[in-house]
Design a protein around this motif. Structure first.
Motif, PDB file in Angstrom:
ATOM      1  N   LEU A 127      63.021  17.260  43.967  1.00  0.00           N
ATOM      2  CA  LEU A 127      64.096  16.349  44.347  1.00  0.00           C
ATOM      3  C   LEU A 127      64.214  15.198  43.349  1.00  0.00           C
ATOM      4  N   SER A 128      63.085  14.628  42.947  1.00  0.00           N
ATOM      5  CA  SER A 128      63.142  13.514  41.987  1.00  0.00           C
ATOM      6  C   SER A 128      63.614  13.996  40.613  1.00  0.00           C
ATOM      7  N   GLN A 129      63.216  15.206  40.193  1.00  0.00           N
ATOM      8  CA  GLN A 129      63.682  15.759  38.924  1.00  0.00           C
ATOM      9  C   GLN A 129      65.190  16.015  38.974  1.00  0.00           C
ATOM     10  N   TYR A 130      65.665  16.558  40.082  1.00  0.00           N
ATOM     11  CA  TYR A 130      67.091  16.859  40.207  1.00  0.00           C
ATOM     12  C   TYR A 130      67.910  15.570  40.200  1.00  0.00           C
ATOM     13  N   THR A 131      67.430  14.553  40.892  1.00  0.00           N
ATOM     14  CA  THR A 131      68.113  13.264  40.910  1.00  0.00           C
ATOM     15  C   THR A 131      68.155  12.678  39.505  1.00  0.00           C
ATOM     16  N   GLU A 132      67.053  12.771  38.794  1.00  0.00           N
ATOM     17  CA  GLU A 132      66.993  12.298  37.403  1.00  0.00           C
ATOM     18  C   GLU A 132      67.948  13.100  36.523  1.00  0.00           C
ATOM     19  N   PHE A 133      68.006  14.415  36.741  1.00  0.00           N
ATOM     20  CA  PHE A 133      68.917  15.292  35.996  1.00  0.00           C
ATOM     21  C   PHE A 133      70.366  14.832  36.166  1.00  0.00           C
ATOM     22  N   LEU A 134      70.761  14.531  37.394  1.00  0.00           N
ATOM     23  CA  LEU A 134      72.130  14.071  37.652  1.00  0.00           C
ATOM     24  C   LEU A 134      72.410  12.742  36.947  1.00  0.00           C
ATOM     25  N   GLY A 135      71.385  11.914  36.825  1.00  0.00           N
ATOM     26  CA  GLY A 135      71.543  10.622  36.159  1.00  0.00           C
ATOM     27  C   GLY A 135      71.643  10.717  34.647  1.00  0.00           C
ATOM     28  N   LEU A 136      71.313  11.866  34.086  1.00  0.00           N
ATOM     29  CA  LEU A 136      71.364  12.052  32.632  1.00  0.00           C
ATOM     30  C   LEU A 136      72.761  12.391  32.122  1.00  0.00           C
ATOM     31  N   LYS A 137      73.709  12.593  33.036  1.00  0.00           N
ATOM     32  CA  LYS A 137      75.062  12.992  32.635  1.00  0.00           C
ATOM     33  C   LYS A 137      75.705  11.899  31.782  1.00  0.00           C
ATOM     34  N   PRO A 138      76.128  12.255  30.567  1.00  0.00           N
ATOM     35  CA  PRO A 138      76.832  11.271  29.736  1.00  0.00           C
ATOM     36  C   PRO A 138      78.176  10.904  30.366  1.00  0.00           C
ATOM     37  N   LYS A 139      78.657   9.707  30.088  1.00  0.00           N
ATOM     38  CA  LYS A 139      79.930   9.255  30.674  1.00  0.00           C
ATOM     39  C   LYS A 139      81.096  10.110  30.209  1.00  0.00           C
ATOM     40  N   THR A 140      81.062  10.562  28.960  1.00  0.00           N
ATOM     41  CA  THR A 140      82.079  11.445  28.405  1.00  0.00           C
ATOM     42  C   THR A 140      81.385  12.473  27.523  1.00  0.00           C
ATOM     43  N   PHE A 141      82.135  13.512  27.130  1.00  0.00           N
ATOM     44  CA  PHE A 141      81.570  14.512  26.235  1.00  0.00           C
ATOM     45  C   PHE A 141      81.235  13.845  24.909  1.00  0.00           C
TER      46      PHE A 141
END
Length: 133
Positions: free
Chosen positions: A108-122
């Motif tokens: 769960l903590s890894q997945y939450t961190e993964f979602l937070g890594l999304k860049p604002k734009t390509f």
């Protein structure tokens, strides 16, 4: 009259030269972008490993998931030019499938961190953009 004819000839030659010298937007617009799928997938997993602190068991499974996703993405790339609506629909479906495969693999903590890594734009300089966009 001779000067007018010569000037017209030079203008016609200049137009012909520029028409053939510049690449046609039609031919360049439909060229499929190339991607080294395995190399890109390895780079993504390496970057995620540093951020998410993946276990040795997670790394090969994540590499398979990312490689499969990138293959699908490359396969639908021509739709981006020819049918934007179909491309968007397929990309959304692929994104949902990717997240459905990642949820049980990551904690769960890894997945939450993964979602937070999304860049604002390509961003071409951020390999993770290939997963999110």
């Amino acid at each position: 009259m001779k000067k007018l004819f010569t000037a017209g000839l030079f203008m016609a030659l200049a137009c012909c030269y520029t028409a053939f010298a510049t690449p046609s937007s039609i031919t360049t617009a439909f060229q499929a972008p190339t991607m080294n799928i395995e190399g890109t997938a390895s780079s993504i997993v390496s970057k995620l490993d540093k951020s998410l602190k993946l276990t040795d068991a997670q790394k090969p499974r994540l590499l398979n998931i990312v490689t499969s996703y990138l293959r699908q993405k490359v396969n639908i790339q021509p739709l981006q030019q020819s049918n934007q609506k179909a491309y968007t629909t397929k990309m959304n479906s692929m994104q949902n499938g990717l997240h459905a495969k990642l949820k049980p693999l990551l904690t769960l903590s890894q997945y939450t961190e993964f979602l937070g890594l999304k860049p604002k734009t390509f961003d071409d300089t951020n390999v993770l953009s290939q997963l999110y966009y």
